[in-house]
Design a protein around this motif. Structure first.
Motif, short mmCIF file in Angstrom:
data_model
loop_
_atom_site.label_atom_id
_atom_site.label_comp_id
_atom_site.label_asym_id
_atom_site.label_seq_id
_atom_site.Cartn_x
_atom_site.Cartn_y
_atom_site.Cartn_z
N UNK A 1 -27.91 1.35 10.83
CA UNK A 1 -26.96 1.04 9.94
C UNK A 1 -25.60 0.93 10.67
N UNK A 2 -24.92 0.07 9.90
CA UNK A 2 -23.63 -0.37 10.70
C UNK A 2 -22.69 -0.39 9.21
N UNK A 3 -21.41 0.05 9.31
CA UNK A 3 -20.51 0.01 8.20
C UNK A 3 -20.63 1.30 7.56
N UNK A 4 -21.52 2.10 7.74
CA UNK A 4 -21.55 3.37 7.05
C UNK A 4 -22.53 4.29 7.73
N UNK A 5 -22.47 5.69 7.37
CA UNK A 5 -23.16 6.54 7.94
C UNK A 5 -24.40 6.98 7.18
N UNK A 6 -25.45 7.04 7.68
CA UNK A 6 -26.72 7.25 6.97
C UNK A 6 -27.05 8.70 6.46
N UNK A 7 -26.07 9.68 7.16
CA UNK A 7 -26.08 10.99 6.73
C UNK A 7 -26.50 11.43 5.35
N UNK A 8 -25.95 10.55 4.41
CA UNK A 8 -25.85 10.95 3.07
C UNK A 8 -26.96 10.30 2.14
N UNK A 9 -27.86 9.40 2.95
CA UNK A 9 -28.75 8.58 2.44
C UNK A 9 -30.13 8.72 2.67
N UNK A 10 -30.87 8.83 1.77
CA UNK A 10 -32.70 8.62 1.81
C UNK A 10 -32.82 7.22 2.39
N UNK A 11 -33.81 7.03 2.98
CA UNK A 11 -34.19 5.75 3.48
C UNK A 11 -35.60 5.64 3.37
N UNK A 12 -35.90 4.36 2.61
CA UNK A 12 -37.37 4.02 2.24
C UNK A 12 -37.63 2.86 3.34
N UNK A 13 -38.78 2.89 3.65
CA UNK A 13 -39.60 1.61 4.13
C UNK A 13 -40.50 1.02 3.07
N UNK A 14 -40.43 -0.26 3.02
CA UNK A 14 -41.22 -0.97 2.12
C UNK A 14 -41.57 -2.40 3.00
N UNK A 15 -42.80 -2.82 2.32
CA UNK A 15 -43.43 -4.05 3.01
C UNK A 15 -43.74 -5.08 2.13
N UNK A 16 -44.02 -6.18 2.36
CA UNK A 16 -44.34 -7.27 1.54
C UNK A 16 -45.14 -8.28 2.31
N UNK A 17 -46.44 -8.24 2.11
CA UNK A 17 -47.32 -9.17 2.52
C UNK A 17 -47.20 -10.58 1.63
N UNK A 18 -47.81 -11.53 2.37
CA UNK A 18 -47.65 -13.01 1.51
C UNK A 18 -48.59 -13.00 0.18
N UNK A 19 -47.70 -13.48 -0.86
CA UNK A 19 -48.42 -13.53 -1.93
C UNK A 19 -48.52 -12.40 -2.85
N UNK A 20 -47.76 -11.38 -2.26
CA UNK A 20 -47.94 -9.92 -2.94
C UNK A 20 -46.64 -9.37 -2.99
N UNK A 21 -46.53 -8.38 -4.03
CA UNK A 21 -45.49 -7.59 -4.34
C UNK A 21 -44.79 -6.83 -3.26
N UNK A 22 -43.43 -6.46 -3.08
CA UNK A 22 -43.10 -5.60 -2.05
C UNK A 22 -43.69 -4.00 -2.63
N UNK A 23 -43.89 -3.23 -1.77
CA UNK A 23 -44.43 -2.15 -2.19
C UNK A 23 -43.90 -0.89 -1.05
N UNK A 24 -43.80 0.22 -1.40
CA UNK A 24 -43.31 1.28 -0.88
C UNK A 24 -44.16 1.83 0.34
N UNK A 25 -43.76 2.23 1.49
CA UNK A 25 -44.69 2.54 2.57
C UNK A 25 -44.31 4.00 2.80
N UNK A 26 -42.86 4.42 2.84
CA UNK A 26 -42.43 5.65 3.06
C UNK A 26 -41.33 5.74 2.91
N UNK A 27 -40.67 7.05 2.66
CA UNK A 27 -39.48 7.58 2.48
C UNK A 27 -39.08 8.71 3.03
N UNK A 28 -37.96 9.19 3.49
CA UNK A 28 -37.22 10.44 4.27
C UNK A 28 -35.90 10.51 3.36
#
Length: 122
Positions: A24-51
């Motif tokens: 992250x730049x321009x802000x601190x991540x300390x107060x934010x949850x972070x999610x990882x998503x992925x999108x394969x060709x022709x598919x919708x974006x899907x959640x992978x993990x979150x912390x």
């Protein structure tokens, strides 16, 4: 300017490993949850993990449980996704996103990175 930048993607053989970073730049991540998503060709974006913001809790999609591990280093303002035992079906563009709490809903997140390509192929 608030910005998330993913890195660490690339081409890897099946069974291999990669570690993605979300900085992250321009802000601190300390107060934010972070999610990882992925999108394969022709598919919708899907959640992978979150912390959670504290790092005290994390969740994973069933498809990656036992293979992927999410972690964070708030001192470095960075969240990681360690991906082991990669499969061809893990091929996608991987995105990180930030908001106050974890959610599986793409529309929930206000801040997104530009994505990093992960290709699993022999």
């Amino acid at each position: 300017q608030l910005q998330l930048v993913e890195s660490g993607g690339g081409l890897v053989q099946p069974g291999g490993s990669l570690r993605l970073s979300c900085a992250a730049s321009g802000f601190t991540l300390d107060y934010y949850a972070i999610g990882w998503f992925r999108q394969a060709p022709g598919k919708e974006r899907e959640g992978v993990s979150c912390i959670s913001s504290s790092g005290g809790s994390a969740n994973y999609a069933d498809s990656v449980k036992g293979r992927f591990t999410i972690s964070r280093n708030n001192a470095k303002n960075t969240v990681y996704l360690q991906m082991n035992s990669l499969k061809p079906e893990d091929t996608a563009i991987y995105y990180c996103a930030a908001d106050l709490e974890c959610s599986n809903y793409v529309a929930y997140y206000d801040y997104w990175g530009q994505g990093t390509q992960v290709t699993v192929s022999s």
